[in-house]
Write a protein that holds these residues in place. Structure first.
Motif, PDB file in Angstrom:
ATOM      1  N   UNK A 180      46.280 107.600  44.704  1.00 32.37           N
ATOM      2  CA  UNK A 180      47.415 107.945  43.838  1.00 32.37           C
ATOM      3  C   UNK A 180      47.863 106.773  42.985  1.00 32.37           C
ATOM      4  N   UNK A 181      47.763 105.567  43.537  1.00 34.59           N
ATOM      5  CA  UNK A 181      48.154 104.373  42.784  1.00 34.59           C
ATOM      6  C   UNK A 181      47.490 103.145  43.397  1.00 34.59           C
ATOM      7  N   UNK A 182      46.357 102.723  42.868  1.00 30.93           N
ATOM      8  CA  UNK A 182      45.675 101.534  43.407  1.00 30.93           C
ATOM      9  C   UNK A 182      46.536 100.277  43.364  1.00 30.93           C
ATOM     10  N   UNK A 183      47.405 100.159  42.344  1.00 33.16           N
ATOM     11  CA  UNK A 183      48.250  98.961  42.202  1.00 33.16           C
ATOM     12  C   UNK A 183      49.201  98.828  43.384  1.00 33.16           C
ATOM     13  N   UNK A 184      49.951  99.889  43.676  1.00 32.32           N
ATOM     14  CA  UNK A 184      50.965  99.800  44.738  1.00 32.32           C
ATOM     15  C   UNK A 184      50.322  99.741  46.118  1.00 32.32           C
ATOM     16  N   UNK A 185      49.194 100.430  46.280  1.00 25.43           N
ATOM     17  CA  UNK A 185      48.463 100.316  47.550  1.00 25.43           C
ATOM     18  C   UNK A 185      47.981  98.886  47.745  1.00 25.43           C
ATOM     19  N   UNK A 186      47.541  98.264  46.658  1.00 31.25           N
ATOM     20  CA  UNK A 186      47.077  96.877  46.730  1.00 31.25           C
ATOM     21  C   UNK A 186      48.197  95.920  47.081  1.00 31.25           C
ATOM     22  N   UNK A 187      49.374  96.112  46.462  1.00 33.58           N
ATOM     23  CA  UNK A 187      50.523  95.238  46.737  1.00 33.58           C
ATOM     24  C   UNK A 187      50.942  95.361  48.198  1.00 33.58           C
ATOM     25  N   UNK A 188      51.024  96.602  48.700  1.00 37.30           N
ATOM     26  CA  UNK A 188      51.440  96.805  50.092  1.00 37.30           C
ATOM     27  C   UNK A 188      50.383  96.251  51.053  1.00 37.30           C
ATOM     28  N   UNK A 189      49.110  96.415  50.716  1.00 36.08           N
ATOM     29  CA  UNK A 189      48.046  95.883  51.577  1.00 36.08           C
ATOM     30  C   UNK A 189      48.104  94.362  51.635  1.00 36.08           C
TER      31      UNK A 189
ATOM     32  N   UNK B 215      45.250 103.909  56.744  1.00 37.99           N
ATOM     33  CA  UNK B 215      45.833 105.185  56.296  1.00 37.99           C
ATOM     34  C   UNK B 215      45.873 105.228  54.764  1.00 37.99           C
ATOM     35  N   UNK B 216      46.235 104.122  54.132  1.00 35.54           N
ATOM     36  CA  UNK B 216      46.347 104.098  52.666  1.00 35.54           C
ATOM     37  C   UNK B 216      44.995 104.262  51.978  1.00 35.54           C
ATOM     38  N   UNK B 217      43.962 103.698  52.560  1.00 31.33           N
ATOM     39  CA  UNK B 217      42.674 103.638  51.860  1.00 31.33           C
ATOM     40  C   UNK B 217      41.658 104.678  52.327  1.00 31.33           C
ATOM     41  N   UNK B 218      41.777 105.157  53.562  1.00 33.33           N
ATOM     42  CA  UNK B 218      40.717 106.008  54.094  1.00 33.33           C
ATOM     43  C   UNK B 218      41.171 107.419  54.464  1.00 33.33           C
ATOM     44  N   UNK B 219      42.478 107.676  54.548  1.00 33.33           N
ATOM     45  CA  UNK B 219      42.952 109.025  54.866  1.00 33.33           C
ATOM     46  C   UNK B 219      43.096 109.842  53.581  1.00 33.33           C
ATOM     47  N   UNK B 220      42.963 111.161  53.724  1.00 36.35           N
ATOM     48  CA  UNK B 220      43.104 112.045  52.562  1.00 36.35           C
ATOM     49  C   UNK B 220      44.573 112.120  52.153  1.00 36.35           C
ATOM     50  N   UNK B 221      44.868 112.052  50.846  1.00 36.37           N
ATOM     51  CA  UNK B 221      46.264 112.085  50.396  1.00 36.37           C
ATOM     52  C   UNK B 221      46.904 113.446  50.643  1.00 36.37           C
ATOM     53  N   UNK B 222      48.182 113.431  51.013  1.00 34.97           N
ATOM     54  CA  UNK B 222      48.912 114.688  51.223  1.00 34.97           C
ATOM     55  C   UNK B 222      49.409 115.252  49.894  1.00 34.97           C
TER      56      UNK B 222
ATOM     57  N   UNK C 133      49.880 113.917  43.303  1.00 31.93           N
ATOM     58  CA  UNK C 133      50.702 113.430  42.188  1.00 31.93           C
ATOM     59  C   UNK C 133      50.574 111.913  42.059  1.00 31.93           C
ATOM     60  N   UNK C 134      50.382 111.449  40.838  1.00 30.74           N
ATOM     61  CA  UNK C 134      50.286 110.014  40.583  1.00 30.74           C
ATOM     62  C   UNK C 134      51.660 109.363  40.753  1.00 30.74           C
ATOM     63  N   UNK C 135      51.669 108.133  41.242  1.00 34.58           N
ATOM     64  CA  UNK C 135      52.931 107.407  41.419  1.00 34.58           C
ATOM     65  C   UNK C 135      53.258 106.690  40.110  1.00 34.58           C
ATOM     66  N   UNK C 136      54.406 107.018  39.545  1.00 29.90           N
ATOM     67  CA  UNK C 136      54.812 106.383  38.285  1.00 29.90           C
ATOM     68  C   UNK C 136      56.084 105.578  38.510  1.00 29.90           C
ATOM     69  N   UNK C 137      56.244 104.529  37.736  1.00 28.58           N
ATOM     70  CA  UNK C 137      57.432 103.678  37.847  1.00 28.58           C
ATOM     71  C   UNK C 137      57.686 103.016  36.507  1.00 28.58           C
ATOM     72  N   UNK C 138      58.944 102.651  36.226  1.00 21.93           N
ATOM     73  CA  UNK C 138      59.241 101.945  34.974  1.00 21.93           C
ATOM     74  C   UNK C 138      58.481 100.617  34.899  1.00 21.93           C
ATOM     75  N   UNK C 139      58.330 100.103  33.689  1.00 17.84           N
ATOM     76  CA  UNK C 139      57.574  98.871  33.466  1.00 17.84           C
ATOM     77  C   UNK C 139      58.147  97.703  34.255  1.00 17.84           C
ATOM     78  N   UNK C 140      59.496  97.558  34.289  1.00 19.38           N
ATOM     79  CA  UNK C 140      60.098  96.412  34.978  1.00 19.38           C
ATOM     80  C   UNK C 140      59.795  96.437  36.472  1.00 19.38           C
TER      81      UNK C 140
END
Length: 391
Positions: free
Chosen positions: A272-281, A338-345, A348-355
């Motif tokens: 859904x969002x490689x950026x946020x998954x990467x930050x959390x990882x 769970x973030x990288x290998x489980x099927x997403x529930x 929907x793509x995760x969107x957020x403001x630029x800031x």
């Protein structure tokens, strides 16, 4: 509006705690921060979990504040001063009965342990982290840890350093309990905020290990002390930086009427969002102490301080801390799996403001950058400790 007002009052309390040089002023800053935090946790008045968390926080924190105040009153009774510098001089004179000082010290350390969330004064942390709105959890899990560390330095190092051989033993017991309970209990959690709460307990154990390795057998060596306390300060700062990004991602995934706080809610986040998954990882790997992230260097600096003491007990504590960190790595890696290998529930793509994207990306980059180049921040921490000890 009350969210911002209470947050600013809490911040003001932290600034007073950090800058005060008097027992009463430290206590006033602590209470200003704590009273604001109670109200922030209970902001969702119609939520039973939040109300329960706020009530537990209030009752337990009031008891801990009572411990701290009683301990400080004992110190005042023994030394005749509320000024930290004068207390240090009075204790250093050796004319005060040691039993009276140690009796007061037990209550002071108990109060400080509650604010840092060390076992056995940790009961409030999991409930508050889970029950509070995520934005409040982010606030409580971040800045107050810095303020708690500063208050500990003010009281134990600036004021009660001649009693180091006594309070170091107390910190060792707190650290061992926090490492065991924090890491073992986190394995059983299915709620991500609750898991991070137990993670906080185990992380604070490393700070306590750094604080207890500054004075060896009651002998004050400026170099050893500087290395140990600067390592503890570095650990707190980098932990807060890491935990802000972790809760930031959880906050980002939260939407109206739904808190994304279960570990299962992170399923397939990478799709859904490689950026946020990467930050959390990156944040989770850092908390686990995996190189080359800053959490690894922070843990290493604490372990180096323990090993440099040359004491068998301290070296044993270092080994024990490493073993418990290995156990703790399991629950961090489980979330990454769970973030990288489980099927997403949800697709929907995760969107957020630029800031928001910029801040979270910078935060994740700092966790990596400070791990690769920790020297600058460590030098600042060492300079701060040298100035504190000199004063």
């Amino acid at each position: 509006g009350e969210l911002f007002t209470l947050s600013l009052f809490s911040l003001l309390g932290m600034f007073i705690m950090i800058s005060a040089n008097n027992f009463l002023m430290i206590y006033l800053g602590l209470e200003l921060m704590a009273l604001s935090s109670y109200a922030l946790v209970a902001l969702r008045r119609d939520n039973a979990t939040a109300s329960e968390a706020a009530m537990k926080y209030f009752v337990l924190s009031a008891m801990a504040s009572g411990f701290l105040l009683y301990g400080l009153s004992m110190m005042y009774g023994a030394t005749g001063s509320l000024d930290i510098t004068e207390v240090f001089k009075a204790i250093s004179s050796g004319q005060i009965r040691h039993q009276v000082l140690v009796f007061g010290l037990v209550f002071v350390v108990s109060g400080l342990a509650f604010k840092l969330g060390a076992v056995p004064f940790h009961m409030w942390i999991p409930d508050v982290y889970q029950g509070a709105p995520t934005v409040v959890t982010l606030l409580i899990g971040g800045a107050p840890k810095l303020a708690g560390f500063a208050m500990t330095m003010r009281l134990l190092v600036d004021g009660l350093l001649p009693l180091a051989i006594d309070w170091q033993q107390m910190l060792a017991v707190l650290a061992i309990g926090s490492l065991v309970i924090g890491n073992v209990a986190a394995i059983a959690q299915t709620n991500l905020k609750r898991m991070l709460a137990y993670s906080t307990i185990s992380q604070m154990a490393f700070v306590l290990l750094g604080l207890m390795s500054g004075v060896i057998n009651g002998n004050f060596d400026p170099t050893t002390t500087q290395v140990a306390y600067s390592a503890a300060m570095f650990y707190v700062i980098t932990y807060v930086l890491t935990t802000l990004a972790a809760f930031g991602v959880i906050l980002l995934l939260t939407r109206e009427g739904f808190e994304s706080e279960e570990i299962s809610d992170m399923a397939g986040l990478n799709q859904r969002s490689p950026l946020y998954a990467g930050v959390l990882a990156v944040c989770l790997f850092s908390m686990a102490g995996i190189p080359p992230l800053v959490g690894f260097y922070a843990k290493l600096s604490i372990l180096q301080a323990l090993m440099a003491s040359g004491q068998a007990a301290y070296i044993g504590l270092a080994v024990f801390a490493v073993v418990m960190s290995l156990i703790g790595a399991f629950y961090y890696l489980r979330v990454v799996k769970v973030m990288y290998f489980d099927a997403p529930t949800s697709t929907a793509k995760v969107s957020a403001p630029l800031d928001v994207r910029v801040v979270l990306t910078l935060n994740g980059a700092l966790v990596l950058g400070l791990g690769l180049l920790p020297g600058g921040l460590m030098a600042l921490c060492a300079d701060a400790i040298v100035r504190s000890l000199a004063s």
